[in-house]
Design a protein around this motif. Sequence first.
Motif, PDB file in Angstrom:
ATOM      1  N   LEU A 123       0.819  -1.219   0.000  1.00  0.00           N
ATOM      2  CA  LEU A 123       0.000   0.000   0.000  1.00  0.00           C
ATOM      3  C   LEU A 123       0.847   1.260   0.000  1.00  0.00           C
ATOM      4  N   VAL A 124       2.084   1.164   0.500  1.00  0.00           N
ATOM      5  CA  VAL A 124       2.954   2.330   0.547  1.00  0.00           C
ATOM      6  C   VAL A 124       3.390   2.742  -0.849  1.00  0.00           C
ATOM      7  N   TYR A 125       3.564   1.760  -1.720  1.00  0.00           N
ATOM      8  CA  TYR A 125       4.065   2.071  -3.059  1.00  0.00           C
ATOM      9  C   TYR A 125       2.916   2.605  -3.907  1.00  0.00           C
ATOM     10  N   PRO A 126       2.989   3.862  -4.332  1.00  0.00           N
ATOM     11  CA  PRO A 126       1.856   4.474  -5.039  1.00  0.00           C
ATOM     12  C   PRO A 126       1.532   3.740  -6.334  1.00  0.00           C
ATOM     13  N   LEU A 243       9.285   9.974 -17.286  1.00  0.00           N
ATOM     14  CA  LEU A 243       9.879  10.128 -15.963  1.00  0.00           C
ATOM     15  C   LEU A 243      10.162   8.772 -15.333  1.00  0.00           C
ATOM     16  N   ALA A 244      11.343   8.658 -14.726  1.00  0.00           N
ATOM     17  CA  ALA A 244      11.632   7.529 -13.853  1.00  0.00           C
ATOM     18  C   ALA A 244      11.067   7.860 -12.472  1.00  0.00           C
ATOM     19  N   PHE A 245      10.714   6.832 -11.721  1.00  0.00           N
ATOM     20  CA  PHE A 245      10.030   7.035 -10.440  1.00  0.00           C
ATOM     21  C   PHE A 245      10.698   6.181  -9.373  1.00  0.00           C
ATOM     22  N   ASN A 246      11.027   6.796  -8.247  1.00  0.00           N
ATOM     23  CA  ASN A 246      11.625   6.065  -7.130  1.00  0.00           C
ATOM     24  C   ASN A 246      11.081   6.569  -5.809  1.00  0.00           C
ATOM     25  N   ILE A 247      11.117   5.695  -4.816  1.00  0.00           N
ATOM     26  CA  ILE A 247      10.841   6.073  -3.433  1.00  0.00           C
ATOM     27  C   ILE A 247      12.131   5.893  -2.645  1.00  0.00           C
ATOM     28  N   PHE A 248      12.542   6.942  -1.951  1.00  0.00           N
ATOM     29  CA  PHE A 248      13.710   6.908  -1.098  1.00  0.00           C
ATOM     30  C   PHE A 248      13.246   6.921   0.357  1.00  0.00           C
ATOM     31  N   CYS A 405      -3.179   7.383   2.075  1.00  0.00           N
ATOM     32  CA  CYS A 405      -2.235   7.971   1.126  1.00  0.00           C
ATOM     33  C   CYS A 405      -2.984   8.783   0.078  1.00  0.00           C
ATOM     34  N   PRO A 406      -2.294   9.727  -0.549  1.00  0.00           N
ATOM     35  CA  PRO A 406      -2.896  10.408  -1.700  1.00  0.00           C
ATOM     36  C   PRO A 406      -2.804   9.513  -2.930  1.00  0.00           C
ATOM     37  N   VAL A 407      -3.710   9.714  -3.867  1.00  0.00           N
ATOM     38  CA  VAL A 407      -3.560   9.104  -5.189  1.00  0.00           C
ATOM     39  C   VAL A 407      -2.520   9.936  -5.933  1.00  0.00           C
ATOM     40  N   VAL A 408      -1.423   9.305  -6.323  1.00  0.00           N
ATOM     41  CA  VAL A 408      -0.253  10.022  -6.817  1.00  0.00           C
ATOM     42  C   VAL A 408      -0.203  10.009  -8.336  1.00  0.00           C
ATOM     43  N   TYR A 409       0.036  11.192  -8.901  1.00  0.00           N
ATOM     44  CA  TYR A 409       0.306  11.335 -10.319  1.00  0.00           C
ATOM     45  C   TYR A 409       1.724  11.901 -10.424  1.00  0.00           C
ATOM     46  N   HIS A 410       2.598  11.188 -11.106  1.00  0.00           N
ATOM     47  CA  HIS A 410       4.021  11.517 -11.097  1.00  0.00           C
ATOM     48  C   HIS A 410       4.288  12.864 -11.750  1.00  0.00           C
ATOM     49  N   ARG A 411       4.990  13.730 -11.022  1.00  0.00           N
ATOM     50  CA  ARG A 411       5.331  15.075 -11.481  1.00  0.00           C
ATOM     51  C   ARG A 411       6.773  15.380 -11.109  1.00  0.00           C
ATOM     52  N   ILE A 414       7.097  18.201  -8.330  1.00  0.00           N
ATOM     53  CA  ILE A 414       6.526  18.007  -6.997  1.00  0.00           C
ATOM     54  C   ILE A 414       7.155  16.760  -6.379  1.00  0.00           C
ATOM     55  N   ILE A 415       7.769  16.924  -5.221  1.00  0.00           N
ATOM     56  CA  ILE A 415       8.325  15.797  -4.467  1.00  0.00           C
ATOM     57  C   ILE A 415       7.479  15.620  -3.218  1.00  0.00           C
ATOM     58  N   LEU A 416       7.010  14.395  -3.009  1.00  0.00           N
ATOM     59  CA  LEU A 416       6.086  14.110  -1.912  1.00  0.00           C
ATOM     60  C   LEU A 416       6.809  13.452  -0.745  1.00  0.00           C
ATOM     61  N   LEU A 417       6.450  13.860   0.454  1.00  0.00           N
ATOM     62  CA  LEU A 417       6.886  13.201   1.673  1.00  0.00           C
ATOM     63  C   LEU A 417       5.680  12.516   2.303  1.00  0.00           C
ATOM     64  N   PHE A 418       5.824  11.229   2.645  1.00  0.00           N
ATOM     65  CA  PHE A 418       4.694  10.557   3.289  1.00  0.00           C
ATOM     66  C   PHE A 418       5.221   9.502   4.249  1.00  0.00           C
ATOM     67  N   PRO A 419       4.436   9.164   5.270  1.00  0.00           N
ATOM     68  CA  PRO A 419       4.928   8.261   6.319  1.00  0.00           C
ATOM     69  C   PRO A 419       5.018   6.828   5.826  1.00  0.00           C
ATOM     70  N   ASP A 420       5.815   6.044   6.524  1.00  0.00           N
ATOM     71  CA  ASP A 420       5.861   4.620   6.233  1.00  0.00           C
ATOM     72  C   ASP A 420       4.652   3.963   6.894  1.00  0.00           C
ATOM     73  N   ILE A 421       4.318   2.769   6.441  1.00  0.00           N
ATOM     74  CA  ILE A 421       3.155   2.077   6.978  1.00  0.00           C
ATOM     75  C   ILE A 421       3.440   1.645   8.415  1.00  0.00           C
ATOM     76  N   ASN A 422       2.435   1.758   9.264  1.00  0.00           N
ATOM     77  CA  ASN A 422       2.491   1.359  10.674  1.00  0.00           C
ATOM     78  C   ASN A 422       3.476   2.168  11.507  1.00  0.00           C
ATOM     79  N   GLN A 423       3.994   3.271  10.953  1.00  0.00           N
ATOM     80  CA  GLN A 423       4.915   4.088  11.736  1.00  0.00           C
ATOM     81  C   GLN A 423       4.236   5.291  12.354  1.00  0.00           C
ATOM     82  N   GLY A 424       3.051   5.618  11.862  1.00  0.00           N
ATOM     83  CA  GLY A 424       2.371   6.780  12.402  1.00  0.00           C
ATOM     84  C   GLY A 424       3.094   8.059  12.028  1.00  0.00           C
TER      85      GLY A 424
END
Length: 454
Positions: A123-126, A243-248, A405-411, A414-424
């Motif tokens: 679920l974390v991976y948009p 665009l290439a897409f990654n989560i760091f 989570c938001p529904v993400v459209y790659h841009r 715009i760089i998004l920050l969002f929490p990890d799952i179960n971390q609050g």
Amino acid sequence: MGTLYEGAPSLLQDLKVSIHGSSLVFPSEEAERKSIFLSNIDKVLNFNVETVHFFPRNREYPAERVAEKLKKTLAKVLVPYDFLAGRLKLNPETGRLEIECNGGGVGFVSGSSEYALDEIGDLVYPNPAFAQLISKTLDFLKPADDHPLAIFQVTSFKCGGFSMGISTNHATFDGLGFKLFLDNLAAVAADKPLVVDPCNDRRLLAARSPPLVAFPHPELLKLNTPAGQDSNPPVFEATQEDLAFNIFSLTSADIAHLKEKAKATDGVHTNTRISGFNVVTAHIWRCKALSCDTGKNMERLSTILYAVDIRPRLNPPLPASYSANGVLTAYARASCKELSEGPFARVVEMVYEGAKRMTDEYARSVIDWGELYKGFPHGEFLVSSWWKLGFAEVAYPWGRPRYSCPVVYHRKDIILLFPDINQGCGSNSGVNVLVALPSKEMENFQTLFHKFLT
């Protein structure tokens, strides 16, 4: 230190969602018909924001019961949130966008997926397919001016879990106002009183008469600026690039390390607030600005934009319960050479100074600017933080979400920050950074991301 997100799965492109019904939910009490003023912050945000909230199976609350409970709850909540049941309209006399508070209702849709919740992937991976869990329109409403300001969709999964997808017009809420709305929705669903009565008086952010723009505002661009006149494209301009897409992923230990780096001032005299947001944003700024230049044009100025809550910064402060848009765009600007060669403490300081600049006088100047000109935030890129909004902390009668989570459209801008799952969203939580860039820039960004962490 600082890793690429490990959960980059092969994403389901079709969640096989069937829609079973759609309707309107009206306020349980008739409200006064009136026109609701929109501030200069509200009126430029006439676009939808889409969020999905995933819930595991709850034997006492199957999806069908949740849907019925949610409809009844919405009818009650639309009384204090009467504007949400209204419709946007243009006032022919003033030319301003307003909300017609007409009790027109919000949309409600029920559906089901052929998959179990655990089968749709991390679920974390948009996943663009999450858009199937959101309804953007209601087919039975034909006139364009009868579009609801909010549509809710409950989608059941074959395991008994379900999602609550919500599409809201951004003119109605910012992230903090929406979180308060969800807290109130959950409270009323549990037959409790509102957590707090929303403050719906948008005239608290009306422009002054006459307007007084007391500061230069390089973070704003007038719409009449000739194309190509400035080196930076508007931050909301769509791009046709591949665009290439990654989560760091940054763990709490990574963030603590960045804070320690920021304390090593190297001769920088600073009273900077070294917060998680400030150090993460400074780190991202260096990587993003330098990823597209890599030594070619180190004198180029880079401008980063990020939202600042002005509720506590005004004089007098806005009520914490202010339900509308109470954020403005702060900015920081530096040359690529300074970002590359200067101490990290100075980069963090510039991010902090950008937010500190947002005083009552500055915020009122921005609002007055919007009274005189049509325009929008303008910079190299925007950091949009969902990290600590706390949507997954909302306690509904059927439990807290497994993830929101938001529904993400790659841009790329715009760089998004969002929490990890179960971390609050607590102070010890890590953060995921969503980045979309052309492939060569992404390679550079990834190299710099790890280099600046060491």
